[in-house]
Design a protein around this motif. Structure first.
Motif, PDB file in Angstrom:
ATOM      1  N   GLU A  51       2.315   3.900  -0.954  1.00  0.00           N
ATOM      2  CA  GLU A  51       1.173   4.280  -0.114  1.00  0.00           C
ATOM      3  C   GLU A  51       1.365   3.818   1.321  1.00  0.00           C
ATOM      4  N   SER A  52       2.000   2.641   1.527  1.00  0.00           N
ATOM      5  CA  SER A  52       2.191   2.159   2.898  1.00  0.00           C
ATOM      6  C   SER A  52       3.343   2.875   3.592  1.00  0.00           C
ATOM      7  N   THR A  53       4.325   3.355   2.844  1.00  0.00           N
ATOM      8  CA  THR A  53       5.496   3.985   3.446  1.00  0.00           C
ATOM      9  C   THR A  53       5.277   5.466   3.704  1.00  0.00           C
ATOM     10  N   TYR A  54       4.693   6.166   2.755  1.00  0.00           N
ATOM     11  CA  TYR A  54       4.568   7.626   2.850  1.00  0.00           C
ATOM     12  C   TYR A  54       3.113   8.001   3.088  1.00  0.00           C
ATOM     13  N   ALA A  55       2.921   8.970   3.967  1.00  0.00           N
ATOM     14  CA  ALA A  55       1.575   9.490   4.226  1.00  0.00           C
ATOM     15  C   ALA A  55       1.403  10.798   3.453  1.00  0.00           C
ATOM     16  N   ASP A  56       0.198  11.294   3.439  1.00  0.00           N
ATOM     17  CA  ASP A  56      -0.119  12.582   2.788  1.00  0.00           C
ATOM     18  C   ASP A  56       0.256  12.586   1.306  1.00  0.00           C
ATOM     19  N   LEU A  57      -0.094  11.518   0.591  1.00  0.00           N
ATOM     20  CA  LEU A  57       0.135  11.506  -0.854  1.00  0.00           C
ATOM     21  C   LEU A  57      -0.927  12.352  -1.532  1.00  0.00           C
ATOM     22  N   PRO A  58      -0.608  12.971  -2.642  1.00  0.00           N
ATOM     23  CA  PRO A  58      -1.616  13.791  -3.333  1.00  0.00           C
ATOM     24  C   PRO A  58      -2.748  12.926  -3.891  1.00  0.00           C
ATOM     25  N   GLY A  59      -3.842  13.574  -4.201  1.00  0.00           N
ATOM     26  CA  GLY A  59      -5.015  12.859  -4.711  1.00  0.00           C
ATOM     27  C   GLY A  59      -4.761  12.197  -6.053  1.00  0.00           C
TER      28      GLY A  59
END
Length: 191
Positions: A51-59
């Protein structure tokens, strides 16, 4: 009129698209390598790193993470030890299955074929080839007594048969269960 052309702001440039999100197995392996814990990383630590490294994770990020962690564990790419995921040690001996290991089989010499395994069950008795065929058994439906096998069916109760037994003498029908015990009358003891 030249001022009108300069007063309009230029159309907004499309922002450079964010790099596409890598596949979940790649993100999980990268998270475990980046966390670099000798005891492995638990699911919540892996989720926080992703979550801290990648943005726009799916719901459904937590569901997808659990699914891919299970798949990686089953395929042998990850090992689960005390709720911590880690990469398998390449120098570790292969994990032994349950039960007694099979005996090593001696290699057969070339040109010798193996006979099929013995079938299950008791082998049939040898038959005399010159004996006459046995006479056919006569089927008796009830082993000679004339009565059918098993418990006889219950007789159907009729209203006429149950009426006399319902009110034996008192007129009121008997209740269900065992009747109460009748206590004998006790005479008072006189002094």
């Amino acid at each position: 009129m030249a001022t009108e052309e300069n007063s309009n702001p230029p159309p907004p440039q499309p922002s450079p698209a964010a790099p596409p999100l890598p596949q979940y197995p790649e993100m999980i392996i990268a998270a475990i390598e980046a966390l670099n814990d000798k005891n492995g990383s638990n699911k919540s630590a892996i989720a926080r790193y992703i979550e801290s490294t990648y943005a726009d994770l799916p719901g459904a990020h937590s569901t997808l993470l659990s699914h891919h962690l299970n798949k990686l564990k089953q395929s042998g790419q990850l090992v689960l030890l005390k709720n911590n995921y880690m990469k398998p040690d390449p120098n570790a001996p292969p994990k032994r299955g349950r039960g007694r290991p099979p005996k090593p089989k001696a290699p057969l010499p070339p040109g010798v074929s193996m006979s099929p395994p013995r079938p299950r069950g008791r082998p049939p008795k040898p038959r005399d080839p010159f004996a006459p065929p046995p006479p056919p058994k006569a089927k008796s439906p009830s082993s000679g007594t004339g009565r059918p096998r098993g418990r006889p069916p219950k007789k159907a109760k009729t209203a006429a048969a149950s009426a006399p037994s319902a009110a034996p003498s008192g007129g009121a029908p008997r209740g269900r269960g065992r009747p109460p015990k009748v206590k004998p009358a006790v005479a008072p003891v006189g002094c």
